[in-house]
Write an enzyme that holds these catalytic residues in place. Structure first.
Site, PDB file in Angstrom:
ATOM      1  N   GLY A  52       0.844  -1.192   0.000  1.00  0.00           N
ATOM      2  CA  GLY A  52       0.000   0.000   0.000  1.00  0.00           C
ATOM      3  C   GLY A  52       0.875   1.235   0.000  1.00  0.00           C
ATOM      4  N   LEU A  53       0.337   2.351   0.433  1.00  0.00           N
ATOM      5  CA  LEU A  53       1.108   3.589   0.368  1.00  0.00           C
ATOM      6  C   LEU A  53       2.408   3.476   1.147  1.00  0.00           C
ATOM      7  CD1 LEU A  53      -1.667   6.309   0.588  1.00  0.00           C
ATOM      8  CD2 LEU A  53      -0.327   5.622  -1.396  1.00  0.00           C
ATOM      9  N   GLY A  67       4.086   0.669   2.130  1.00  0.00           N
ATOM     10  CA  GLY A  67       4.979  -0.354   1.590  1.00  0.00           C
ATOM     11  C   GLY A  67       5.552   0.015   0.232  1.00  0.00           C
ATOM     12  N   ARG A  92     -14.717  12.746  13.048  1.00  0.00           N
ATOM     13  CA  ARG A  92     -15.400  11.493  12.748  1.00  0.00           C
ATOM     14  C   ARG A  92     -16.036  10.825  13.957  1.00  0.00           C
ATOM     15  NH1 ARG A  92     -10.944   9.055   8.534  1.00  0.00           N
ATOM     16  NH2 ARG A  92     -11.636  10.372   6.844  1.00  0.00           N
TER      17      ARG A  92
END
Lengths: 637, 260
Positions: free
Chosen positions: A42-43, A45, A330
């Site tokens: 992903g970002l 890695g 959130r």
């Protein structure tokens, strides 16, 4: 155990610069002598693998998907924060740092967060240079928007697919290194074990998901970039394949797990339609910039939303939080939606939803302007629900989205196992108890592009690493142990499917370790999870063989780990008797029902040391100090 | 809310790349129109496993239409009978009670079958490795606002960059051509000022790799565009061809030597 966070001394704004200077260097000609395993693409890695490859290290990158480009970072929609201040509205590195510490409800490390804010601008530069097509205005310069409760416009975005565009950038940079031979790519591999030799992480055991074969890979350091554990809830916005296995297996080998109870529940997801539901779909919370959240004032009002006049609508966020309105963070938005639905005021067939209404925005800006901003989200919503959000309000409900907890790392991103680094969502470090919108992409890329490439050099330069091969007894033992684990899974031959047990676990977690937690519920979960784990090992039926492509076996292995991990999560939630960020402990609230933090007793990172399945883990506390951002109660009124 | 649709499925089953595959027929009931297509297949697999059978293999991950992992040909159409979606976004309300649905993998020699409906698309990664990047090392980037990019150009680049690399374009093409995928990747970078430096080398190298992988040529039938879940249009193929022609004339010899 004493946890040394290795935070450099000096004023907050100078720590990282000073640390980078003080880190020992590896001579450019010597870098090729070091090999690094990166698990997950992903970002975090992909950016780490690309950057390490560019520096000259020998990198091996692993992912479970068929292509590195498919890692779940791809699904992030909204944006990425940076303190560029292009909008001239008073942003700065310090303000981004300040907002992130405060947004994390004072449960993150100041030094890490400041470094993150410092890296934020470099990330945008890097991504633009790679060809990431961020939104621009007519002058050709980059556009920004306000996002997730920020009072400045610091969020860069790429339509509703910022995650995909950033990941394509990092993935392409990594593919460039694959072509050069500095990165070797291993797709469709799942990490099953971390191999520790002489106290240092020296490799991994993976299962080749196509052939079923177990493979040993040796390196001088291992970087886990394996994402979060939201799928312990079965239903989450995570990809179906997202799991805790790599992190959990490293934990079992001695890496402490920090703050596992910190979970983020995202407020704007598409509601569940039935038992068949396999995952939840998130819609970017940027929707809250223009959408207004409401429910009918009257309980049990079944009129269609367009038939309900303005004065009979309850815009509960706008009324309760006048200065932030629909843009509260959130956790606040999610909790309020739950409270409203618990009162029976929810909408839709299940009554587990609230409206998110764009009619005012469409009146004010026109349908085409709204479409330019949110077109793909509206399309996605319509495809799933068969309702047109241009004409009727969306129905939304909170869903598990992100996990702030993760493996404990020091300032160098190294876990308690030397040579085992943890990046991105898989570590615990930067978001405290609550992550602000557009901060996850920032953290993943900061870790991979700008932090690890420095700190790993410091590790190599200062560590004596003996030669290790895949035939070392530690590798052989790990392989054998995992073979036995797979045999055990296949030989239970019970009556229940893997998915049915996973769904049951998810139910226990959502009810008791979800948005609102209390002692009774958590104790119930702590009784039910081990019982379900026992049921799994007695009665699961894992079909198919070990020597072939077998998705059922993959799922079973991941569930086995979730069944152990879920217990740790509940235990951590039980011990943290305060409310903070995404962790709302019902016994700890103000008279108005807002979260009540307890800085006197809980201003620390809770890191757990594994002692065996079903054995109580040992808690070590890393105290948190706030020298720059003073401890205050978050208020969004 | 359980449903009441009854369906007959003909699903492609194949043990591995070397073995011969065949259709298996399954009857399934209780399908809700609100289910996604993959949730329907989950239901089938749950039923199969309760009967002690292994279930069908199909690729999927994000289940929200962005990772590009899911890849089924449904009744002859990649990603099934709806526009601008991936298989995971297809819902059962697109089908009727009593329907027979034929489910197959992407079929292309450059995408060998791994099992049942799961294929290997690493050939796409190799095309990217050939030139689908901008050569900029971490840390060497100028300030993000140093280069203004006209909005229309940036938007065009984005239209191409929206490709999720699923391979539906290849599956839709009678020649198994990857032209739409490669064109999208070339165009994304070549439209941007940052990508212009390597534009010619990029298009040559990527097309060359595409050919090496065994993807077919383009017959201008535009099936790829119709199947694309992200609305990538065939005019990107025209752009790629233009760029390729220009690059061949000027740069081929420099980059590749005599043989081109």
């Amino acid at each position: 155990m004493i946890l040394d966070s290795a935070i450099p001394s000096g004023p907050i704004g100078e720590k990282w610069t000073r640390h980078k200077f003080e880190l020992k260097l590896v001579n450019p000609a010597n870098k090729r002598k070091f090999s690094v395993i990166v698990v997950g693409t992903g970002l975090a890695g992909a950016s780490a693998a690309a950057s390490l490859g560019e520096l000259g290290y020998n990198v091996m990158a692993f992912c479970t998907q068929d292509s590195a480009r498919r890692a779940h970072s791809i699904a992030a929609q909204g944006g990425i924060n940076a303190a560029k201040n292009y909008t001239n509205d008073g942003d700065s590195v310090y303000r981004l740092f300040y907002d992130t510490v405060k947004g994390g409800d004072f449960r993150a490390r100041e030094a890490n967060v400041h470094r993150l804010a410092e890296c934020s601008n470099l990330i945008i530069d890097q991504c633009v240079a790679q060809g990431v097509p961020f939104g621009r205005d007519y002058g050709g310069l980059l556009d920004n928007r306000s996002f997730g409760g920020a009072q400045v416009s610091r969020t860069f975005y790429a339509r509703g697919q910022t995650g995909q565009q950033l990941l394509i950038g990092a993935y392409q940079a990594m593919m460039r290194q694959v072509a050069k031979g500095s990165v070797k790519m291993f797709p469709r591999r799942e990490m099953l074990d971390l191999v520790v030799v002489d106290g240092k992480a020296r490799g991994i055991v993976v299962r080749n998901l196509v052939t079923g074969e177990l493979e040993s890979h040796v390196a001088d350091a291992v970087c886990l970039c394996t994402g979060g554990y939201g799928n312990v809830f079965y239903l989450s916005t995570n990809a179906k394949g997202s799991n805790v296995t790599a992190a959990w297996r490293a934990h079992k080998k001695g890496a402490l797990f920090a703050n596992p109870c910190y979970t983020q529940i995202h407020p704007t997801c598409i509601p569940v339609t039935g038992d068949h539901q396999s995952k939840l779909t998130l819609m970017s919370e940027s929707l809250r910039n223009d959408g207004r959240v409401w429910v009918p004032k009257k309980i049990g009002d079944t009129r269609s939303p367009d038939q309900i006049p303005e004065e009979e609508r309850f815009y509960y966020l706008e009324e309760k939080y006048p200065s932030f309105g629909n843009l509260v963070p959130r956790d606040v938005a999610s909790r309020n939606a739950k409270t409203i639905c618990d009162k029976g005021m929810g909408v839709g067939q299940s009554k587990l939803a609230v409206y998110l209404d764009f009619s005012d925005a469409i009146k004010r800006l026109g349908a085409s302007a709204v479409s330019a901003k949110y077109g793909n989200l509206f399309q996605m919503y319509e495809k799933i629900t068969d309702e047109n959000p241009y004409k009727t309000p969306m129905r939304i409900f909170p869903a598990v989205h992100y996990t702030m907890g993760g493996l404990w790392v020091d300032y160098n991103l190294m876990s308690t196992i030397p040579g085992c680094f943890v990046l991105g969502e898989a570590n615990f470090s930067d978001h405290g108890a609550n992550r602000l919108g557009a901060s996850a992409l920032m953290q993943g890329l900061a870790d991979g592009y700008f932090v690890l490439p420095y700190t790993i050099g410091g590790y190599f330069a200062g560590t004596k690493l003996d030669k290790v091969t895949a035939s070392a007894p530690e590798f052989e033992a790990a392989k054998k142990e995992n073979e036995a684990h797979i045999h055990k899974l296949l030989n239970v031959k019970g009556k229940r499917t893997v998915a049915s047990i996973h769904s049951e676990l998810g139910h226990i977690m959502w009810e008791n370790v979800g948005m609102g937690r209390n002692q009774a519920g958590l104790e119930k979960a702590l009784a039910e999870i081990p019982a379900l784990r026992e049921e799994f090992w007695k009665n699961v039926n894992v079909l198919g063989g070990e020597g072939s492509f077998n998705q059922n076996l993959e799922h079973a292995g991941r569930l086995a780990d979730f069944l152990e991990f879920g217990e740790l999560m509940a235990l951590d939630a039980l011990h943290r008797k305060e409310s903070c960020g995404g962790h709302f402990r019902e016994e700890s609230q103000t008279e108005e029902g807002e979260a009540k933090r307890d800085d006197e007793n809980f201003c620390y990172v809770g890191a757990w040391d594994y002692k065996g399945v079903g054995v109580k883990p040992e808690l070590t506390k890393e105290p948190l100090t706030f020298d720059n951002v003073h401890l205050v109660t978050r208020s969004y009124k | 809310m359980s449903g009441n649709m009854n369906l007959t499925l003909k699903i492609w089953t194949q043990k591995n790349a070397k073995s011969k595959g065949q259709f298996e027929t399954i009857k399934i009931g209780g399908i809700s129109p609100d289910m996604s297509f993959l949730e329907m297949l989950d239901t089938v697999n749950e039923q199969q496993m309760k009967e002690g059978k292994e279930g069908f293999a199909f690729d999927h991950d994000c289940r929200e239409g962005i990772c590009g992992m899911c890849s089924l040909v449904i009744n002859g159409l990649p990603h099934g009978p709806d526009n601008l979606i991936t298989t995971c976004q297809l819902h059962m309300r697109k089908f009727k009670d009593g329907d027979t649905i034929v489910i197959e993998p992407w079929r292309a020699s450059a995408f060998p079958v791994i099992r049942d409906c799961v294929v290997d698309r690493y050939s796409f990664d190799r095309i990217i490795q050939a030139g689908g990047f901008i050569s900029v090392n971490t840390g060497s980037a100028p300030d993000a606002s140093a280069i203004a990019v006209p909005k229309d150009q940036s938007e065009r680049a984005f239209d191409a960059a929206a490709c999720v690399g699923c391979g539906a374009c290849v599956a839709a093409c009678k020649n198994s051509s990857a032209m739409l995928f490669v064109a999208a990747k070339v165009s994304h970078l070549n439209y941007l000022p940052q990508g212009k430096v390597e534009a010619k080398r990029r298009v040559l190298a990527m097309v060359d790799q595409m050919d090496k992988e065994g993807f077919g040529n383009c017959s201008n039938l535009y099936e790829c565009e119709a199947a694309c879940p992200k609305g990538i249009t065939v005019d990107f193929i025209a752009k790629m061809n233009r760029e390729y022609l220009g690059a061949t004339a000027i740069y081929a010899e420099k980059v590749y030597g005599e043989e081109m």
